[in-house]
Design a protein around this motif. Structure first.
Motif, PDB file in Angstrom:
ATOM      1  N   LYS A 143       0.898  -1.312   0.055  1.00 16.79           N
ATOM      2  CA  LYS A 143      -0.075  -0.102  -0.036  1.00 16.79           C
ATOM      3  C   LYS A 143       0.978   1.330  -0.114  1.00 16.79           C
ATOM      4  O   LYS A 143       0.486   2.258  -0.603  1.00 16.79           O
ATOM      5  N   ASP A 144       1.797   1.170   0.832  1.00 15.29           N
ATOM      6  CA  ASP A 144       2.767   2.492   0.739  1.00 15.29           C
ATOM      7  C   ASP A 144       3.948   2.477  -0.245  1.00 15.29           C
ATOM      8  O   ASP A 144       4.984   3.032   0.025  1.00 15.29           O
ATOM      9  N   LEU A 145       3.758   1.712  -1.219  1.00 11.50           N
ATOM     10  CA  LEU A 145       4.818   1.794  -2.427  1.00 11.50           C
ATOM     11  C   LEU A 145       5.286   3.130  -2.766  1.00 11.50           C
ATOM     12  O   LEU A 145       6.477   3.272  -3.030  1.00 11.50           O
ATOM     13  N   ILE A 187       2.806   1.955 -11.278  1.00 10.15           N
ATOM     14  CA  ILE A 187       2.414   0.981 -10.076  1.00 10.15           C
ATOM     15  C   ILE A 187       1.510   1.655  -8.937  1.00 10.15           C
ATOM     16  O   ILE A 187       0.413   1.268  -8.726  1.00 10.15           O
ATOM     17  N   PRO A 188       2.116   2.318  -8.279  1.00  7.59           N
ATOM     18  CA  PRO A 188       1.481   3.286  -7.197  1.00  7.59           C
ATOM     19  C   PRO A 188       0.135   4.016  -7.560  1.00  7.59           C
ATOM     20  O   PRO A 188      -0.930   3.640  -6.862  1.00  7.59           O
ATOM     21  N   ALA A 189       0.192   4.368  -8.949  1.00  3.49           N
ATOM     22  CA  ALA A 189      -1.305   5.138  -9.178  1.00  3.49           C
ATOM     23  C   ALA A 189      -1.874   4.265  -9.840  1.00  3.49           C
ATOM     24  O   ALA A 189      -3.422   4.333  -9.656  1.00  3.49           O
ATOM     25  N   LEU A 190      -1.825   2.983 -10.275  1.00  2.00           N
ATOM     26  CA  LEU A 190      -2.807   2.334 -10.809  1.00  2.00           C
ATOM     27  C   LEU A 190      -2.864   0.910 -10.398  1.00  2.00           C
ATOM     28  O   LEU A 190      -3.263  -0.358 -11.036  1.00  2.00           O
ATOM     29  N   LYS A 191      -2.311   0.659  -9.009  1.00  2.00           N
ATOM     30  CA  LYS A 191      -2.407  -0.556  -8.379  1.00  2.00           C
ATOM     31  C   LYS A 191      -3.962  -1.050  -8.141  1.00  2.00           C
ATOM     32  O   LYS A 191      -4.207  -2.243  -7.962  1.00  2.00           O
ATOM     33  N   SER A 192      -5.095  -0.264  -8.352  1.00  3.91           N
ATOM     34  CA  SER A 192      -6.215  -0.506  -8.309  1.00  3.91           C
ATOM     35  C   SER A 192      -6.654  -1.315  -9.488  1.00  3.91           C
ATOM     36  O   SER A 192      -7.765  -1.925  -9.630  1.00  3.91           O
ATOM     37  N   ARG A 193      -5.956  -1.326 -10.537  1.00  4.34           N
ATOM     38  CA  ARG A 193      -6.131  -1.967 -11.847  1.00  4.34           C
ATOM     39  C   ARG A 193      -5.704  -3.559 -11.460  1.00  4.34           C
ATOM     40  O   ARG A 193      -6.060  -4.418 -12.324  1.00  4.34           O
ATOM     41  N   LEU A 194      -5.183  -3.700 -10.536  1.00  2.00           N
ATOM     42  CA  LEU A 194      -4.465  -5.102 -10.039  1.00  2.00           C
ATOM     43  C   LEU A 194      -5.028  -5.597  -8.781  1.00  2.00           C
ATOM     44  O   LEU A 194      -4.279  -5.895  -7.886  1.00  2.00           O
ATOM     45  N   PRO A 195      -6.110  -5.566  -8.530  1.00  2.31           N
ATOM     46  CA  PRO A 195      -6.746  -5.773  -7.184  1.00  2.31           C
ATOM     47  C   PRO A 195      -6.069  -7.027  -6.533  1.00  2.31           C
ATOM     48  O   PRO A 195      -6.270  -7.152  -5.389  1.00  2.31           O
TER      49      PRO A 195
END
Length: 558
Positions: A143-145, A187-195
């Protein structure tokens, strides 16, 4: 003497202290009197893996980009390679020995920190690059990447290295590198695309290219659209003049044709009035009345940019074949592809590529299984009870346009034919290969002697495409008449590009719209990626079918 009792030259063995944990400070590491040595088998294995790398293009890249692409390809020996690199450049580091046997995050970060210290102390910048490779290999999704200093450090190194790539780098390799670097940064901005990838222990680098591909598609499509628009604009200038050639074939044909304005047509079969009155012949000609002395339309070339885009969507690994074939149509008002042989290993999708090409060009496809065909392909004399025209002419009759496409599947398996009584013919007599020679030669195809009509017919607008697993054994006269293009098998890096097309094709087989079959989620994608390491598209299709059946079963159960 055991490995723990050995010592480096100039560093005599002394009673050792207790080995600190990987989370202890660097000063604690330096207090070890007799550090453990790295197992030589690990070093040898890592060095051997580097030396045996088959891809010469990777060897010329900066180390961190090589590691990035190896991660993306699913290589299992990256850890050993890094251990060998560290031990070669800075032997005897205690964190290296720990990392060699335990490559968890804490151990990896401890080794990276020690390499940074050595890089400054010994003025060896290359050690910092290896440290960043270790971080890249083990940093997890978390989460804190975005606030992680190690992540920021690797991101800066990747982007700086990307900016210094040579301009003459292989385009496909450069695109893969750019996709990975951009995806890692996002990755930090789009991590929601990889739930599903946010479980503990999942390595971030495994999914960098997935996100990179998502962010660059429109830019690539825009560039391709611009290029093909320029090509079609130049081709349009030649269309008017070329079109006249197709509409007005010969003076004799003009008297028979009454084409609609702008509609290219061609008379394929001509018979005299006396022949048409022959009672025996008239009975045989009934199924073919629509093509005798009648202008038959030619299919107009569709927008090539759209055809190319659709083919690349389904066959991203076949760009060389697609562009080679479509180049024939630049500047042509009607569809005509020169005789082409597409060869390669089984499972590459050669036949499917030809079928989809014909569909997108809006021409009919006549498929011939070369292993079962013989001289009957060239037609049978009308004196026989089994009389029929040559198969390209039958293809024209069925298509109702004079430029269909003939698919000769598995051409290398065509051999000698058989006589009417089922007796094998002598070698070189009645073979499909021999029948094709006159049909594929531009000079003779315009006046091909058909045994059924016993007249010359015009097959010059028929496109011939053949597939083969090998060109070995094919006769030289036939190869001289064909353009030979090799279709390589797709590699693991093509997986993300292939999956949407495979899903869409499976949806069509089920009679569904493609939107009803959702994309693979994270776990499904990971399962496919672990089972398919490149190669046969048929095998990939079967794997996706298994996933979809499992998905349907789960939906019914729930």
């Amino acid at each position: 003497m055991s490995k723990t009792a050995k010592s480096k030259v100039g560093n005599p063995a002394r009673p050792s202290k207790t080995t600190p944990s990987v989370t202890d400070s660097v000063s604690d590491w330096s207090d070890i009197d007799d550090p453990p040595l790295v197992d030589q088998e690990i070093i040898v294995a890592g060095a051997a893996a580097d030396a045996a790398g088959a891809d010469e293009k990777l060897k010329g890249l900066p180390r961190i980009l090589r590691v990035a692409l190896l991660i993306n390809r699913g290589c299992r020996d990256i850890h050993q390679r890094l251990v060998a690199d560290v031990e070669t450049m800075r032997p005897g580091l205690l964190p290296t020995a720990a990392f060699a046997t335990n490559d968890d995050l804490a151990t990896a970060l401890a080794l990276a920190k020690e390499l940074d210290r050595c890089a400054v102390a010994d003025d060896e910048p290359e050690l910092r690059h290896i440290a960043d490779c270790v971080r890249l290999l083990r940093l997890p999704m978390q989460k804190d990447l975005a606030n992680c200093e190690d992540y920021k450090r690797v991101t800066q190194t990747l982007m700086n290295t990307l900016s210094r790539l040579p301009t003459d780098i292989d385009p496909q390799l450069g695109a893969g590198i750019e996709s990975f670097c951009v995806g890692w940064a996002m990755i930090p901005a789009l991590k929601s695309r990889l739930p599903r990838y946010q479980r503990p222990g999942v390595v971030a680098a495994d999914h960098a290219s997935t996100l990179g591909d998502l962010t660059a598609t429109r830019r690539v499509e825009a560039a391709e659209e611009s290029i093909w628009s320029e090509i079609e604009a130049r081709a349009a200038k030649q269309t008017a003049k070329a079109q006249e050639t197709y509409v007005h074939v010969t003076p004799a044909a003009q008297s028979l044709q009454s084409p609609a304005p702008g509609q290219p047509q061609r008379v394929v079969v001509r018979l005299s009035e006396q022949e048409m009155k022959n009672a025996r012949l008239k009975e045989l000609l009934t199924p073919f009345e629509g093509v005798i002395n009648t202008p038959i339309p030619l299919v107009v070339t569709p927008p090539l940019a759209e055809v190319r885009k659709a083919l690349l969507f389904e066959f991203p690994y076949a760009q060389n074949v697609i562009d080679t074939v479509l180049s024939d149509l630049i500047g042509r008002p009607t569809v005509l592809v020169r005789p082409t042989l597409i060869w390669g290993e089984p499972g590459a999708g050669k036949s499917l590529l030809v079928r989809r090409l014909a569909q997108l060009l809006c021409v009919s496809l006549w498929r011939t299984d070369a292993s079962r065909s013989s001289s009957v392909f060239s037609g049978t004399d009308r004196r026989w009870s089994s009389a029929e025209p040559c198969h390209p002419l039958l293809a024209i009759v069925r298509a109702r346009h004079s430029n269909p496409m003939i698919l000769l599947d598995e051409l290398e398996k065509a051999g000698g034919g058989v006589s009417g009584g089922g007796v094998p013919l002598e070698a070189g007599v009645g073979r499909l290969w021999d029948c094709l020679l006159g049909m594929m030669e531009s000079e003779t195809s315009t006046r091909y002697p058909d045994p059924f009509f016993q007249r010359e017919v015009d097959l010059s607008q028929v496109s011939f495409a053949a597939t083969a697993n090998s060109v070995t054994g094919l006769p030289r006269p036939l190869l001289d008449r064909m353009r030979i293009v090799k279709l390589e098998l797709p590699s693991p890096e093509h997986l993300d590009a292939l999956l949407p097309a495979v899903l869409a094709d499976l949806a069509r087989d089920r009679g569904l719209d493609a939107t009803w079959v959702g994309p693979l989620d994270g776990e499904e994608h990971a399962a496919i990626a672990s089972a398919w390491r490149g190669g046969s598209v048929r095998y990939l299709r079967r794997l996706v079918e298994v996933i979809l059946r499992d998905r349907d079963t789960t939906a019914i159960r729930n």
